[in-house]
Structure formats: C-alpha cells, structure tokens
Design a protein around this motif. Structure first.
Motif, PDB file in Angstrom:
ATOM      1  N   ARG A 191     -24.765 -24.651 -42.436  1.00 44.41           N
ATOM      2  CA  ARG A 191     -25.069 -23.609 -43.435  1.00 44.41           C
ATOM      3  C   ARG A 191     -26.345 -23.923 -44.196  1.00 44.41           C
ATOM      4  NH1 ARG A 191     -21.173 -19.958 -44.913  1.00 44.41           N
ATOM      5  NH2 ARG A 191     -21.886 -20.060 -47.066  1.00 44.41           N
ATOM      6  N   THR A 194     -29.224 -22.951 -41.885  1.00 48.32           N
ATOM      7  CA  THR A 194     -29.451 -21.510 -41.737  1.00 48.32           C
ATOM      8  C   THR A 194     -29.949 -20.871 -43.032  1.00 48.32           C
ATOM      9  OG1 THR A 194     -27.186 -21.053 -42.364  1.00 48.32           O
ATOM     10  CG2 THR A 194     -27.639 -21.244 -40.019  1.00 48.32           C
ATOM     11  N   LEU A 200     -27.961 -20.296 -45.582  1.00 45.91           N
ATOM     12  CA  LEU A 200     -26.836 -19.646 -46.269  1.00 45.91           C
ATOM     13  C   LEU A 200     -26.448 -20.424 -47.522  1.00 45.91           C
ATOM     14  CD1 LEU A 200     -24.461 -18.551 -43.380  1.00 45.91           C
ATOM     15  CD2 LEU A 200     -25.518 -17.066 -45.061  1.00 45.91           C
ATOM     16  N   ALA A 201     -26.676 -21.732 -47.481  1.00 44.58           N
ATOM     17  CA  ALA A 201     -26.421 -22.557 -48.658  1.00 44.58           C
ATOM     18  C   ALA A 201     -27.686 -23.352 -48.949  1.00 44.58           C
ATOM     19  CB  ALA A 201     -25.242 -23.491 -48.406  1.00 44.58           C
ATOM     20  N   LEU A 202     -27.828 -23.788 -50.197  1.00 45.51           N
ATOM     21  CA  LEU A 202     -29.019 -24.547 -50.566  1.00 45.51           C
ATOM     22  C   LEU A 202     -28.655 -26.022 -50.725  1.00 45.51           C
ATOM     23  CD1 LEU A 202     -30.528 -22.115 -53.194  1.00 45.51           C
ATOM     24  CD2 LEU A 202     -31.262 -22.469 -50.832  1.00 45.51           C
ATOM     25  N   ARG A 216     -37.527 -17.349 -46.114  1.00 43.54           N
ATOM     26  CA  ARG A 216     -36.255 -17.279 -45.418  1.00 43.54           C
ATOM     27  C   ARG A 216     -36.306 -16.321 -44.238  1.00 43.54           C
ATOM     28  NH1 ARG A 216     -31.482 -17.460 -49.322  1.00 43.54           N
ATOM     29  NH2 ARG A 216     -32.940 -16.315 -50.612  1.00 43.54           N
ATOM     30  N   GLU A 217     -37.047 -15.202 -44.401  1.00 50.55           N
ATOM     31  CA  GLU A 217     -37.066 -14.174 -43.358  1.00 50.55           C
ATOM     32  C   GLU A 217     -37.654 -14.702 -42.053  1.00 50.55           C
ATOM     33  OE1 GLU A 217     -37.748 -13.486 -46.538  1.00 50.55           O
ATOM     34  OE2 GLU A 217     -35.897 -12.350 -46.828  1.00 50.55           O
ATOM     35  N   HIS A 225     -34.908 -16.308 -40.328  1.00 52.78           N
ATOM     36  CA  HIS A 225     -33.833 -15.391 -39.926  1.00 52.78           C
ATOM     37  C   HIS A 225     -34.230 -14.467 -38.776  1.00 52.78           C
ATOM     38  CE1 HIS A 225     -31.563 -15.944 -43.968  1.00 52.78           C
ATOM     39  NE2 HIS A 225     -31.568 -17.018 -43.220  1.00 52.78           N
ATOM     40  N   ARG A 226     -35.531 -14.214 -38.621  1.00 56.52           N
ATOM     41  CA  ARG A 226     -35.973 -13.421 -37.478  1.00 56.52           C
ATOM     42  C   ARG A 226     -35.730 -14.143 -36.166  1.00 56.52           C
ATOM     43  NH1 ARG A 226     -39.943 -11.417 -40.796  1.00 56.52           N
ATOM     44  NH2 ARG A 226     -41.312 -13.189 -40.489  1.00 56.52           N
ATOM     45  N   LEU A 283     -33.397 -16.739 -35.709  1.00 57.92           N
ATOM     46  CA  LEU A 283     -32.158 -17.521 -35.751  1.00 57.92           C
ATOM     47  C   LEU A 283     -30.970 -16.685 -35.281  1.00 57.92           C
ATOM     48  CD1 LEU A 283     -30.358 -19.932 -36.951  1.00 57.92           C
ATOM     49  CD2 LEU A 283     -30.279 -18.524 -39.016  1.00 57.92           C
ATOM     50  N   TYR A 341     -26.953 -17.350 -35.709  1.00 61.45           N
ATOM     51  CA  TYR A 341     -25.921 -18.239 -36.236  1.00 61.45           C
ATOM     52  C   TYR A 341     -24.564 -17.634 -35.949  1.00 61.45           C
ATOM     53  CZ  TYR A 341     -22.860 -20.408 -39.753  1.00 61.45           C
ATOM     54  OH  TYR A 341     -21.825 -21.043 -40.390  1.00 61.45           O
ATOM     55  N   LEU A 342     -23.692 -18.391 -35.284  1.00 59.81           N
ATOM     56  CA  LEU A 342     -22.316 -17.938 -35.098  1.00 59.81           C
ATOM     57  C   LEU A 342     -21.423 -18.917 -35.845  1.00 59.81           C
ATOM     58  CD1 LEU A 342     -22.266 -16.913 -31.327  1.00 59.81           C
ATOM     59  CD2 LEU A 342     -22.672 -15.478 -33.322  1.00 59.81           C
ATOM     60  N   GLY A 343     -20.824 -18.445 -36.921  1.00 58.23           N
ATOM     61  CA  GLY A 343     -20.035 -19.313 -37.782  1.00 58.23           C
ATOM     62  C   GLY A 343     -18.600 -19.457 -37.297  1.00 58.23           C
ATOM     63  N   ALA A 347     -15.875 -18.110 -38.592  1.00 57.44           N
ATOM     64  CA  ALA A 347     -15.237 -16.797 -38.510  1.00 57.44           C
ATOM     65  C   ALA A 347     -16.033 -15.955 -37.506  1.00 57.44           C
ATOM     66  CB  ALA A 347     -15.254 -16.125 -39.879  1.00 57.44           C
TER      67      ALA A 347
END
Lengths: 222, 208
Positions: B45, B48, B50-52, B69-70, B73-74, B76, B78-80, B82
């Motif tokens: 996380r 990715t 999602l967390a700092l 960040r973008e 994210h373009r 990446l 990520y399959l978490g 859930a």
C-alpha cells in the motif's frame, strides 16, 4: 477524461436499480415521517397548512441522511474504493459521479413525491413551484455536504450516528432557506431571494465539496 | 524505475518496519516475503501511494510519488486482498467497470476474451455473489490480461484460493509480463512455478 465519471455513474445507477428495495425504503421513510405529523399535531387544516413547508423539508433532509452512510460503505468494504483512488483519472470526477447517482436515486424521488405529500398537508396551490424548485436546488447540497461526512466517517464503528452529528448542523442553512422559500411565497414576498441563495449554495458546494470528499476518502482508506 | 529507501511504516501506534529499501528494474520480479502480520500488505500500500510512509520515500521513474501520484497511477495495476467485486453485478460488468474506472479504454469483447481465458466463460452472466472464492479471485485477475500496457503490477496474495492449474497459468502470465519489460511485485506464501527465480524481499529483516 470522463470515462471514470460515466463508468461510476452508470454502475451506481445500475446498482440502485438492482437493489431498488433500498431506494424504496428511503422513499417510504419520507412518506411515513410526513404522515406522522397529522397524527402528532392533530388534523387541524390551518395548522397543517402552516407547518407543511417545514415538515416536508425536515422529512426530505432526514430521508437523505438515512441513506447517506451507504454512499461509500459497500465500495469501501469490497475494495472498489481503493481501485477508484488508484485511477489515473482525477478523483473529483468520479466522486461527483457518485454523488450525482446518489442524488438521482434518493433526492430526485423525494422531489417527485413531495408535491403529493404537500396535498396531504393541504399546502396552498401557489406554493408548489417554490417547493419543488427549492428541493431541486437544496437536496443536491445535502448530498454534497453529506458525502463529505460519509467519507470522513467511513469504516468507523458507529459511523452512522457520528455522520448524523457531523452533517446535521451543516444542513441547517439549507433547511432555513429551503423551507423559507416556500413560506416566503405563501406570505407574498416571493421566493426569489431564497432560491437565489440556495442556487449560490449549490454552486459553492459543487465547487468545494468534491475536493473535500476526495481528501477525506484518502485519509479514511489509509 | 521503482525505488524506495529508508521506508518506515506505522500501523496504529506500532512501528511495523523501518529502514526498508527496495529497487525494482524493468523486467524485475520481486516477491515480498515474511510471516503474517509483518507488514507485507502495508508495504504494498505504501508502494502504490494508498498509504503514506512514516519516514522515507517511494520513487517512480526517479520522481517521488507524493509529488506526482498520477504518474505512478497511470502505469500501475494494483490488485489488493479484496477482489473489488460488487455482488449485484456480473463478472463481465465488474471487469468492464474496473477497467473504465482505472481509466483504461477496453471494449466488451476484450473483457469477454479475458474472462474466457481465465476460465469463467460459463459465468459471464451470473451475479458475482454466486461465484466461489477462487472464481471471484479470477475475475480480479482477468484485469492482468487487459493491463499489459501498465508496466508495474503490484499484487497482494494473487494465488490465494486458486487451483493448481490456475496458479501455473498465472505464474506464466506474470513471467511473460516481466519478459516483456514489465515489473511485478507480489506477496505470496506459495511456491509458484515461475520460469525465473524471483528476487525476495524479506520484510521480517526490517521488523522493529
């Protein structure tokens, strides 16, 4: 650029259709709350006519509040929210789409049913346009402000109660100008000033609330 | 490519790890190892965005992900833990939404092909709530076939609940992605049959 916006809008409307019982529960709540008042205060037509704008507005506000906690809860639980936050498209767009879908499935039905309940309370003929317009302008503000609260309380124990405590004070100005618009129309001063203020509030909420909502979602999912 | 240095992760009021560094080059396959609760998912996380992190920095293409960040994210996927499935939607609807929400322009036919390839051709029109755990996992993994243009794949326990054949197929897909110049970072407790030996990052070595 708008693919995430339309994807979220389409999906949330589809989900609302597949889970339409939830939407009907909100609407039934609205109807029942309004119907409780004649039992509580008595069926005196003059009294009901006087309190009708306030009753309709408070009931609409509570119906909106009742379903707010659902706005992000399911997506948070199943991991969809994480995926949305990792989207390469701006998060304010899909947050706006979510709030729009929420308003279309909870706010709009309330706006449609409100005039019928107005007849039940013997609201005067001339007040219906003001009632409908004030609700059309006001309920999206409730949805936008509520979305920020829902994002802040996401995943907390007792989040529903906390959400109510957080957003109800923020709903007060909307209630004042919403119900006030109908009363002003009835008293003959005209609803224009109130409706303009509501419109300004909507423009402000639309410009600011999605950003606040995204920031709150990032904090809540961390 | 993907770098991190001096990472520290705080969970609640407990420091999970500190001083963690990693480096993932094009074509790299990195397996994050360590016992339960050591902070593998937390590390993913952090990577990715999602967390700092409590301390340290994650850099993508030499730019800190906090400042851009973008850009990460373009590129990446990520399959978490859930699988990001809504129970009221069919696997096809879920997959199309996942792609569109991520910003990928994927048509319906490609989604059908991807789901068929991962063994769900008979479940296309069933609501996700009737699927088994393994099948739910597969719907999420179908995105791998549609995300070849995203170089960095970060996968949290992708092999959980999959049968032996699916594990082999997935391992081959991941190896192919690395061969094509992609990067894969994953956590798993299983010995998957990769065609190359993955680098191993033991989070336990940095535990506090």
């Amino acid at each position: 650029m708008l693919s995430a916006f339309f994807a979220v809008l389409r999906r949330d409307l589809l989900l609302a259709w597949r889970g339409r019982a939830d939407v009907l529960v909100t609407l039934a709540f609205f109807v029942i709350v309004v119907c409780l008042f004649p039992f509580g205060v008595g069926a005196e037509a003059n009294l009901l006519r006087t309190i009708a704008p306030g009753v309709l507005w408070v009931a609409a506000l509570l119906a909106c509040l009742l379903s707010l906690h659902r706005l992000f809860a399911q997506d948070h639980a199943d991991g969809t929210l994480e995926q949305l936050l990792l989207s390469s498209e701006p998060a304010v767009l899909w947050v706006t789409a979510k709030v729009l879908a929420f308003w279309l499935t909870t706010g709009l039905p309330v706006v449609v049913v409100a005039p019928v309940l107005g007849m039940l309370l013997d609201l005067e003929q001339g007040a219906y346009p003001a009632l409908v317009i004030s609700l059309v302008l006001g309920t999206p503000i409730l949805a936008l402000l509520g979305a920020v609260g829902a994002a802040l309380t996401l995943g907390l124990r007792g989040g529903g109660m906390l959400l109510a405590l957080l957003v109800l004070p923020l709903f007060v100005p909307v209630l004042i100008f919403g119900a006030g618009a109908v009363e002003a129309e009835l008293s003959g001063t005209g609803a224009t000033a109130h409706l303009l203020l509501l419109g300004g509030g909507l423009a402000g909420a639309l410009a600011l609330a999605p950003w606040a909502c995204v920031a709150a979602l990032r904090v809540s999912t961390e | 490519m993907l770098e991190a240095h001096d990472l520290a992760c705080l969970k609640g009021d407990r420091l999970l790890f500190r001083g963690l560094a990693l480096r993932l080059q094009a074509g790299g396959l990195l397996r994050v190892a360590g016992p339960n609760g050591v902070g593998k998912t937390s590390l993913l996380r952090l990577v990715t965005g999602l967390a700092l992190p409590e301390a340290g920095e994650v850099r993508w293409r030499s730019v800190g992900i906090r400042s851009d960040r973008e850009a990460l994210h373009r590129e990446l996927l990520y399959l978490g833990h859930a699988p990001a499935l809504n129970d009221l939607l069919t696997p096809l609807e879920n997959l199309r939404f996942a792609c569109a929400a991520a910003g990928d322009d994927v048509d319906e036919q490609s989604c059908v092909t991807a789901l068929a390839r991962i063994g769900l051709e008979n479940q296309l029109d069933l609501p996700a709530r009737v699927l088994s755990q393994g099948q739910r996992r597969r719907v999420g993994l179908a995105r791998l076939f549609l995300s070849a243009r995203r170089p960095l794949w970060v996968l949290d326990e992708p092999f959980t609940a999959l049968d032996v054949a699916a594990v082999a197929e997935l391992a081959a897909t991941l190896s192919d992605h690395c061969d094509a110049g992609g990067m894969v970072m994953l956590t798993t407790h299983q010995d998957a049959p990769f065609t190359r030996v993955p680098d191993v990052l033991d989070v336990g070595a940095y535990a506090c």
